[in-house]
Scaffold this motif. Structure first.
Motif, PDB file in Angstrom:
ATOM      1  N   PRO A 180      47.391  64.058  13.132  1.00 31.78           N
ATOM      2  CA  PRO A 180      46.685  63.309  12.080  1.00 31.78           C
ATOM      3  C   PRO A 180      45.248  63.015  12.448  1.00 31.78           C
ATOM      4  O   PRO A 180      44.889  62.940  13.630  1.00 31.78           O
ATOM      5  N   ARG A 181      44.420  62.837  11.436  1.00 27.99           N
ATOM      6  CA  ARG A 181      43.002  62.503  11.640  1.00 27.99           C
ATOM      7  C   ARG A 181      42.784  60.988  11.681  1.00 27.99           C
ATOM      8  O   ARG A 181      41.796  60.522  12.218  1.00 27.99           O
ATOM      9  N   ARG A 182      43.707  60.239  11.086  1.00 27.59           N
ATOM     10  CA  ARG A 182      43.661  58.779  11.158  1.00 27.59           C
ATOM     11  C   ARG A 182      44.981  58.320  11.773  1.00 27.59           C
ATOM     12  O   ARG A 182      46.051  58.625  11.246  1.00 27.59           O
ATOM     13  N   ILE A 183      44.890  57.584  12.878  1.00 26.43           N
ATOM     14  CA  ILE A 183      46.063  57.305  13.703  1.00 26.43           C
ATOM     15  C   ILE A 183      46.247  55.804  13.889  1.00 26.43           C
ATOM     16  O   ILE A 183      45.292  55.082  14.198  1.00 26.43           O
ATOM     17  N   LEU A 184      47.490  55.347  13.719  1.00 21.64           N
ATOM     18  CA  LEU A 184      47.889  53.994  14.085  1.00 21.64           C
ATOM     19  C   LEU A 184      48.741  54.126  15.338  1.00 21.64           C
ATOM     20  O   LEU A 184      49.897  54.527  15.280  1.00 21.64           O
ATOM     21  N   LEU A 185      48.148  53.812  16.505  1.00 19.26           N
ATOM     22  CA  LEU A 185      48.763  54.036  17.809  1.00 19.26           C
ATOM     23  C   LEU A 185      49.518  52.771  18.223  1.00 19.26           C
ATOM     24  O   LEU A 185      48.906  51.755  18.545  1.00 19.26           O
ATOM     25  N   LEU A 186      50.852  52.845  18.226  1.00 19.13           N
ATOM     26  CA  LEU A 186      51.683  51.677  18.505  1.00 19.13           C
ATOM     27  C   LEU A 186      52.445  51.844  19.824  1.00 19.13           C
ATOM     28  O   LEU A 186      52.445  52.918  20.424  1.00 19.13           O
ATOM     29  N   ARG A 187      53.083  50.752  20.264  1.00 11.39           N
ATOM     30  CA  ARG A 187      53.886  50.740  21.486  1.00 11.39           C
ATOM     31  C   ARG A 187      55.315  50.333  21.153  1.00 11.39           C
ATOM     32  O   ARG A 187      55.543  49.600  20.186  1.00 11.39           O
ATOM     33  N   ARG A 188      56.261  50.789  21.986  1.00 16.41           N
ATOM     34  CA  ARG A 188      57.677  50.522  21.722  1.00 16.41           C
ATOM     35  C   ARG A 188      58.266  49.415  22.599  1.00 16.41           C
ATOM     36  O   ARG A 188      59.069  48.622  22.128  1.00 16.41           O
ATOM     37  N   ASP A 189      57.929  49.372  23.870  1.00 13.89           N
ATOM     38  CA  ASP A 189      58.649  48.504  24.802  1.00 13.89           C
ATOM     39  C   ASP A 189      57.958  47.170  25.052  1.00 13.89           C
ATOM     40  O   ASP A 189      58.604  46.126  25.092  1.00 13.89           O
ATOM     41  N   THR A 190      56.675  47.187  25.257  1.00  8.99           N
ATOM     42  CA  THR A 190      55.913  45.957  25.493  1.00  8.99           C
ATOM     43  C   THR A 190      54.687  45.967  24.581  1.00  8.99           C
ATOM     44  O   THR A 190      54.260  47.009  24.102  1.00  8.99           O
ATOM     45  N   ARG A 191      54.139  44.782  24.349  1.00 11.14           N
ATOM     46  CA  ARG A 191      53.013  44.624  23.413  1.00 11.14           C
ATOM     47  C   ARG A 191      53.316  45.286  22.071  1.00 11.14           C
ATOM     48  O   ARG A 191      52.457  45.948  21.483  1.00 11.14           O
ATOM     49  N   GLU A 204      48.638  52.512   5.771  1.00  3.48           N
ATOM     50  CA  GLU A 204      49.140  53.782   5.228  1.00  3.48           C
ATOM     51  C   GLU A 204      48.343  54.258   4.007  1.00  3.48           C
ATOM     52  O   GLU A 204      47.985  55.450   3.922  1.00  3.48           O
ATOM     53  N   PRO A 205      48.016  53.368   3.061  1.00  5.99           N
ATOM     54  CA  PRO A 205      47.201  53.818   1.916  1.00  5.99           C
ATOM     55  C   PRO A 205      45.805  54.303   2.313  1.00  5.99           C
ATOM     56  O   PRO A 205      45.152  55.011   1.539  1.00  5.99           O
ATOM     57  N   LEU A 206      45.364  53.938   3.513  1.00  2.00           N
ATOM     58  CA  LEU A 206      44.051  54.380   3.989  1.00  2.00           C
ATOM     59  C   LEU A 206      44.148  55.691   4.771  1.00  2.00           C
ATOM     60  O   LEU A 206      43.160  56.154   5.347  1.00  2.00           O
ATOM     61  N   GLY A 207      45.345  56.265   4.807  1.00  2.23           N
ATOM     62  CA  GLY A 207      45.521  57.578   5.450  1.00  2.23           C
ATOM     63  C   GLY A 207      45.957  57.537   6.898  1.00  2.23           C
ATOM     64  O   GLY A 207      45.990  58.579   7.566  1.00  2.23           O
ATOM     65  N   PHE A 208      46.321  56.356   7.415  1.00  2.00           N
ATOM     66  CA  PHE A 208      46.739  56.254   8.814  1.00  2.00           C
ATOM     67  C   PHE A 208      48.216  56.622   8.962  1.00  2.00           C
ATOM     68  O   PHE A 208      49.060  56.238   8.148  1.00  2.00           O
ATOM     69  N   GLU A 209      48.516  57.361  10.037  1.00  2.00           N
ATOM     70  CA  GLU A 209      49.890  57.739  10.368  1.00  2.00           C
ATOM     71  C   GLU A 209      50.295  57.093  11.683  1.00  2.00           C
ATOM     72  O   GLU A 209      49.510  57.055  12.630  1.00  2.00           O
ATOM     73  N   VAL A 210      51.525  56.583  11.739  1.00  2.00           N
ATOM     74  CA  VAL A 210      52.023  55.920  12.944  1.00  2.00           C
ATOM     75  C   VAL A 210      52.294  56.961  14.031  1.00  2.00           C
ATOM     76  O   VAL A 210      52.925  57.992  13.782  1.00  2.00           O
ATOM     77  N   ASN A 227      39.787  64.763  18.169  1.00  3.33           N
ATOM     78  CA  ASN A 227      39.771  65.252  16.786  1.00  3.33           C
ATOM     79  C   ASN A 227      39.878  64.167  15.720  1.00  3.33           C
ATOM     80  O   ASN A 227      39.543  64.409  14.567  1.00  3.33           O
ATOM     81  N   ALA A 228      40.375  62.982  16.086  1.00  7.88           N
ATOM     82  CA  ALA A 228      40.569  61.936  15.070  1.00  7.88           C
ATOM     83  C   ALA A 228      39.233  61.367  14.610  1.00  7.88           C
ATOM     84  O   ALA A 228      38.257  61.347  15.362  1.00  7.88           O
ATOM     85  N   GLU A 229      39.207  60.911  13.371  1.00  5.60           N
ATOM     86  CA  GLU A 229      38.007  60.239  12.865  1.00  5.60           C
ATOM     87  C   GLU A 229      38.124  58.723  13.004  1.00  5.60           C
ATOM     88  O   GLU A 229      37.110  58.025  13.063  1.00  5.60           O
ATOM     89  N   ALA A 230      39.364  58.207  13.059  1.00  2.00           N
ATOM     90  CA  ALA A 230      39.574  56.763  13.198  1.00  2.00           C
ATOM     91  C   ALA A 230      40.929  56.509  13.850  1.00  2.00           C
ATOM     92  O   ALA A 230      41.917  57.172  13.520  1.00  2.00           O
ATOM     93  N   ILE A 231      40.956  55.542  14.775  1.00  3.33           N
ATOM     94  CA  ILE A 231      42.192  55.163  15.454  1.00  3.33           C
ATOM     95  C   ILE A 231      42.291  53.647  15.477  1.00  3.33           C
ATOM     96  O   ILE A 231      41.324  52.955  15.793  1.00  3.33           O
TER      97      ILE A 231
END
Length: 326
Positions: A180-191, A204-210, A227-231
């Protein structure tokens, strides 16, 4: 490091009648250097990391293969993905270049317990490794860095040389997954975000993918930042590949999400070095965070890995400041 902005959750700390988000001005700051010395010497290299063993086992003696030049990276938590990518590897790239040591000749010592992702990162660059807690005899590079972070101001240059980027781009070229070009970078175990559903609904409506970094190869994680334009990213090791963007990389926008117990300027500084616009967003305060935050004689580490809640309003303000949202 230039000034920047950190945005907090809506509260009555701005106005006790009308709640609002704090928009905090982070002043510019100097990032100090230090002393870095290194030389090739014949030595016995002992691990500085405490082995993770159920019972004590005396260290054995190992002789490095002939022709190898040892880099002992069993110190400063090399099993941490961010430490390995942003500290140990840039140091290797710089010293090997200065001492004319081909990567094929370098032998990287890592703790026996080094996790799989650290092993995969080293393999991505085609480096020879030895995972051991034993004493290793042979020719190697003796390194003195005082303080250990002394090369922060120059490490982006070390991580983006022609040889490093060639190896990195070759590894990326072997991947075929569309990223993806717009990324929502999440964590699973801590934080983890306790209200992640709200944040996904907002972005999501702004084009971000988890994205969860551990679901991708080291090369793909590097490709995110090339390659991403926004994270939008929760602070942590997943942000480490930011260092491998060059000064000439296409402009990128980064919103870094922090729990109150772990605010740092590490990636804010790297962002300024890699043509990346940065805004921080701080999660909601909890009562137990307040008193320890004012005990200035003690490190503020107790809540570092806490899960936390991000106010969608503060995130939207950050996205507007970076002109990602209207």
């Amino acid at each position: 490091m230039p000034s920047a902005t950190l945005i907090s959750a809506q509260s009555f700390l701005v106005d006790r009648i009308v709640p609002d988000c704090e928009v905090i001005h982070l002043p510019s700051a100097d990032v100090p250097g230090g002393i870095l010395k290194y030389r090739i010497a014949v030595s016995a290299f002992r691990s500085q990391e405490r082995p993770r063993r159920l019972k004590f086992v005396p260290a054995q003696n190992i002789t490095a293969p002939d022709g190898s030049i040892i880099f002992d990276f069993r110190h400063h938590s090399p099993g941490n993905w961010a430490h390995l990518l942003t500290m140990h590897l840039p140091l290797l790239f710089h010293i090997s270049e200065q001492l004319a040591i081909p990567w094929q000749q370098a032998l990287i010592l890592m703790p026996k317990s080094a996790p799989r992702y650290a092993r995969r990162a080293l393999a991505m660059f085609g480096l020879k490794t030895l995972f051991t807690d034993d004493i290793v005899h042979g020719a190697g590079v003796e390194i003195i860095a005082d303080p250990w972070q002394c090369f922060w101001p120059v490490r982006p240059d070390w991580a983006t040389t022609h040889s490093v980027l060639s190896a990195l781009h070759a590894a990326i070229a072997r991947e075929d997954r569309q990223l993806p070009r717009r990324i929502l970078l999440l964590r699973r175990d801590t934080r983890t975000l306790t209200n992640s559903a709200d944040i996904v609904a907002l972005t999501e409506p702004l084009g971000f993918e988890v994205v969860y970094p551990e679901d991708y190869t080291p090369a793909e994680q590097a490709a995110f930042f090339m390659n991403a334009e926004a994270i939008i990213a929760v602070h942590g090791a997943g942000l480490a590949p930011l260092l491998y963007r060059t000064k000439n990389s296409a402009h990128m926008k980064l919103v870094e999400l922090f729990p109150c117990g772990h605010i740092t300027s590490v990636f804010r500084f790297i962002a300024t070095q890699t043509n990346t616009a940065w805004v921080g967003v701080r999660g909601k305060l909890r009562p137990e965070y307040v008193k320890p935050a004012y005990r200035l004689s003690k490190p503020y580490r107790r809540f570092s890995l806490d899960n936390f809640e991000v106010d969608p309003r503060s995130l939207m303000l950050a996205l507007r400041k970076l002109e990602i949202a209207a």
